[in-house]
Design an enzyme around this catalytic site. Structure first.
Site, PDB file in Angstrom:
ATOM      1  N   TYR A 173       0.839  -1.201   0.000  1.00  0.00           N
ATOM      2  CA  TYR A 173       0.000   0.000   0.000  1.00  0.00           C
ATOM      3  C   TYR A 173       0.868   1.242   0.000  1.00  0.00           C
ATOM      4  O   TYR A 173       2.053   1.209   0.346  1.00  0.00           O
ATOM      5  CB  TYR A 173      -0.962   0.005   1.193  1.00  0.00           C
ATOM      6  CG  TYR A 173      -0.308   0.282   2.527  1.00  0.00           C
ATOM      7  CD1 TYR A 173      -0.202   1.590   3.022  1.00  0.00           C
ATOM      8  CD2 TYR A 173       0.196  -0.754   3.306  1.00  0.00           C
ATOM      9  CE1 TYR A 173       0.393   1.840   4.246  1.00  0.00           C
ATOM     10  CE2 TYR A 173       0.792  -0.514   4.526  1.00  0.00           C
ATOM     11  CZ  TYR A 173       0.892   0.787   4.994  1.00  0.00           C
ATOM     12  OH  TYR A 173       1.487   1.046   6.203  1.00  0.00           O
ATOM     13  N   CYS A 174       0.248   2.345  -0.406  1.00  0.00           N
ATOM     14  CA  CYS A 174       0.914   3.653  -0.379  1.00  0.00           C
ATOM     15  C   CYS A 174      -0.111   4.672   0.102  1.00  0.00           C
ATOM     16  O   CYS A 174      -0.942   4.362   0.947  1.00  0.00           O
ATOM     17  CB  CYS A 174       1.498   4.004  -1.740  1.00  0.00           C
ATOM     18  SG  CYS A 174       0.280   4.129  -3.074  1.00  0.00           S
ATOM     19  N   ALA A 175      -0.084   5.892  -0.416  1.00  0.00           N
ATOM     20  CA  ALA A 175      -1.029   6.918   0.021  1.00  0.00           C
ATOM     21  C   ALA A 175      -2.388   6.754  -0.639  1.00  0.00           C
ATOM     22  O   ALA A 175      -3.421   6.692   0.038  1.00  0.00           O
ATOM     23  CB  ALA A 175      -0.468   8.310  -0.254  1.00  0.00           C
ATOM     24  N   ILE A 233      -3.760   4.105   1.793  1.00  0.00           N
ATOM     25  CA  ILE A 233      -4.127   4.286   3.192  1.00  0.00           C
ATOM     26  C   ILE A 233      -5.273   5.283   3.333  1.00  0.00           C
ATOM     27  O   ILE A 233      -6.002   5.258   4.327  1.00  0.00           O
ATOM     28  CB  ILE A 233      -2.895   4.722   4.026  1.00  0.00           C
ATOM     29  CG1 ILE A 233      -3.142   4.459   5.521  1.00  0.00           C
ATOM     30  CG2 ILE A 233      -2.522   6.173   3.740  1.00  0.00           C
ATOM     31  CD1 ILE A 233      -1.896   4.589   6.368  1.00  0.00           C
TER      32      ILE A 233
END
Length: 285
Positions: free
Chosen positions: A73-75, A102
């Protein structure tokens, strides 16, 4: 793991699917991979996630266990999509990314820099040392619940706190059983001395939070069951994150297994808090 594909053919999971996957699997059996930057990670991250910023990923493949499912995952989903594609092209067979990143996550997150766990663990602790530390933090949180149980006149909150105190006592019992099972020369203290050590020890709660400072800072939120639940879930999330990151940092295989077992107990505590929230009527929330 059941998943779909995005327009680029990358394996995709939505937030509720990742949450279900985490609930249904034991800690240590999968990897949560955060490919953002350290500053982003420190602000908020999924409990137990390891941090490898995307620019460093290609040179860090040896740090990942290709035999385990990996959820990236990232932003908002862009970097994780690229990371997932890179890993798949390098032979990682069970890898997917969190659609929306996220920002789409609807569950609890943890805070603190990647090095936070190193304030509590050097990496060479024995299983016995880890169990004693965990017992001490559990005892701190139990006292925290007991203090508010004695102060509140709210019947619902008192009932909630009774359940939480019982959960902490059960967790302590699990830790003592683990300790007793470690019949090794490193076990320097019997279980009754662990209790005495914890009773005389610091007022640290789970996650390494100082109880006195925490109570002072959050007093306005501790006047009803809903506010207490919110803070209790925050503490348990931080504890889960701490134990999982300590497991990742440990160089002792048995210590790592024990930390993952403690992490599974923390997940059960979070489920208990979630059930309390679900049982409350809309008017009480």
């Amino acid at each position: 793991m059941g998943m779909g594909q995005d327009v680029d053919g990358v394996q995709t999971l939505y937030s509720d699917e990742v949450q279900s996957f985490i609930r249904e699997h034991s800690e240590g059996d999968y990897v949560l991979l955060d490919v953002r930057q350290p500053g982003e990670y420190a602000i908020a991250h999924l409990p137990g996630a390891i941090l490898i910023p995307l620019p460093q990923l290609a040179d860090s493949l040896a740090d990942l266990d290709a035999a385990k499912p990996i959820i990236v995952y990232c932003a908002v989903g862009g970097r994780s999509r690229m990371a997932t594609r890179l890993l798949a092209n390098q032979g990682f067979r069970d890898v997917s990314h969190l659609q929306g990143g996220i920002q789409a996550w609807e569950d609890r997150t943890a805070t603190g820099p990647r090095e936070f766990s190193l304030d509590f663990i050097k990496g060479d602790e024995s299983p016995e040392e880890i169990i004693r530390m965990a017992y001490r933090m559990e005892e701190g949180l139990k006292r925290f619940h007991e203090a508010f149980h004695a102060e509140t006149d709210d019947a619902a909150l008192r009932a909630l706190l009774t359940g939480l105190i019982k959960a902490e006592e059960n967790h302590e019992k699990t830790l003592l059983e683990l300790y007793e099972s470690l019949a090794s020369p490193a076990r320097k203290a019997p279980p009754d001395q662990i209790r005495e050590f914890s009773a005389a020890g610091s007022r640290l709660m789970e996650g390494g939070i100082d109880m006195d400072a925490f109570m002072k800072q959050n007093q306005p939120f501790l006047n009803d069951a809903a506010g207490y639940l919110d803070l209790a879930m925050m503490i348990e999330t931080q504890a889960l994150d701490l134990y999982l990151r300590m497991a990742a940092d440990s160089r002792n295989e048995l210590t790592r297994k024990i930390l993952y077992r403690i992490g599974n107990e923390e997940k059960a505590h979070l489920d208990l808090l979630g059930r309390y929230l679900n049982e409350k009527s809309p008017a009480e929330r």
